[in-house]
Design a protein around this motif. Sequence first.
Motif, mmCIF file in Angstrom:
data_model
loop_
_atom_site.group_PDB
_atom_site.id
_atom_site.type_symbol
_atom_site.label_atom_id
_atom_site.label_comp_id
_atom_site.label_asym_id
_atom_site.label_seq_id
_atom_site.Cartn_x
_atom_site.Cartn_y
_atom_site.Cartn_z
ATOM 1 N N ALA A 74 3.146 14.396 3.654
ATOM 2 C CA ALA A 74 2.775 13.166 2.949
ATOM 3 C C ALA A 74 3.630 12.004 3.434
ATOM 4 C CB ALA A 74 2.963 13.324 1.443
ATOM 5 N N ASN A 122 -9.674 7.686 5.384
ATOM 6 C CA ASN A 122 -8.293 8.108 5.556
ATOM 7 C C ASN A 122 -8.246 8.939 6.822
ATOM 8 O OD1 ASN A 122 -7.651 7.087 2.935
ATOM 9 N ND2 ASN A 122 -8.568 8.916 2.087
ATOM 10 N N CYS A 137 0.841 -1.196 0.000
ATOM 11 C CA CYS A 137 0.000 0.000 0.000
ATOM 12 C C CYS A 137 0.880 1.252 0.000
ATOM 13 C CB CYS A 137 -0.916 0.023 1.215
ATOM 14 S SG CYS A 137 -1.962 1.494 1.290
ATOM 15 N N SER A 138 0.566 2.176 -0.904
ATOM 16 C CA SER A 138 1.329 3.427 -0.989
ATOM 17 C C SER A 138 0.681 4.543 -0.176
ATOM 18 C CB SER A 138 1.444 3.871 -2.441
ATOM 19 O OG SER A 138 0.175 4.260 -2.931
ATOM 20 N N LEU A 139 -0.448 4.266 0.455
ATOM 21 C CA LEU A 139 -1.197 5.273 1.214
ATOM 22 C C LEU A 139 -1.599 6.437 0.314
ATOM 23 C CD1 LEU A 139 0.942 5.230 4.470
ATOM 24 C CD2 LEU A 139 -1.352 4.300 4.197
ATOM 25 N N CYS A 140 -2.060 6.121 -0.891
ATOM 26 C CA CYS A 140 -2.436 7.149 -1.855
ATOM 27 C C CYS A 140 -3.778 7.803 -1.511
ATOM 28 C CB CYS A 140 -2.487 6.578 -3.261
ATOM 29 S SG CYS A 140 -3.812 5.372 -3.509
ATOM 30 N N GLU A 141 -4.550 7.189 -0.653
ATOM 31 C CA GLU A 141 -5.823 7.701 -0.155
ATOM 32 C C GLU A 141 -6.983 7.582 -1.147
ATOM 33 O OE1 GLU A 141 -5.391 11.337 2.487
ATOM 34 O OE2 GLU A 141 -3.558 11.478 1.284
ATOM 35 N N SER A 152 5.883 6.533 1.344
ATOM 36 C CA SER A 152 5.418 5.538 0.370
ATOM 37 C C SER A 152 4.541 6.165 -0.709
ATOM 38 C CB SER A 152 4.666 4.408 1.076
ATOM 39 O OG SER A 152 3.578 4.923 1.816
ATOM 40 N N LYS A 153 3.775 7.191 -0.365
ATOM 41 C CA LYS A 153 2.918 7.871 -1.343
ATOM 42 C C LYS A 153 3.771 8.598 -2.382
ATOM 43 C CE LYS A 153 -1.004 11.043 -1.486
ATOM 44 N NZ LYS A 153 -1.945 11.794 -0.640
#
Length: 184
Positions: free
Chosen positions: A106, A42, A25-29, A109-110
């Motif tokens: 941010a 989120n 998971c890149s935590l892109c939301e 990872s994102k």
Amino acid sequence: MGSDDNRQQPSSGPLWQVEFDAEKCSLCEVCGRCCPTGALRNEVTEETLAIVFNPELCDGCGICVSRCPEDIMSLVRIETSSGVETKQVLAKGEMLQCAQCGARFAPQSKLEAASHRRGDDMQLISEECPLCRRTQMVAVFIEEKRTEARGRKAEYRTGRKWRWKPVAEGDPDGPPCQDTLDKP
């Protein structure tokens, strides 16, 4: 917000569980923003970003699964609600701190995922928040324009438009304030 009130109604039908690969998971939301029921949210604090899931709110629509850019989610139907936590943290990451202003902006990872999707070098990931990056870009742009304009001697007006024209010293067509333009 009024829309959040509508999103918090528990599902009376079957329960759904999200299967999720937190390591990828890149935590892109994206999942939290697109969930129509609020089952995926989120949660942003000053220091962390977390993807949180509530199975009681999930209606199994699958929008989160179809929109996940990493393709790491799936929905599984659950027959009983016993033993299912109502608030599950699926992924969590620490927010980066801006080297200029100190604001947290941010998760690492994102930024890495966005850089990878654009094909950028991982070394180019900025340590500055978007506002500081924008301010720096504007400052560079203004300095480039000032450097470009230094070669011009005067500005004169024709009609409604301003135009640049190189003017030799003592030229009668030059503006009356020509001597002030040459000073730094």
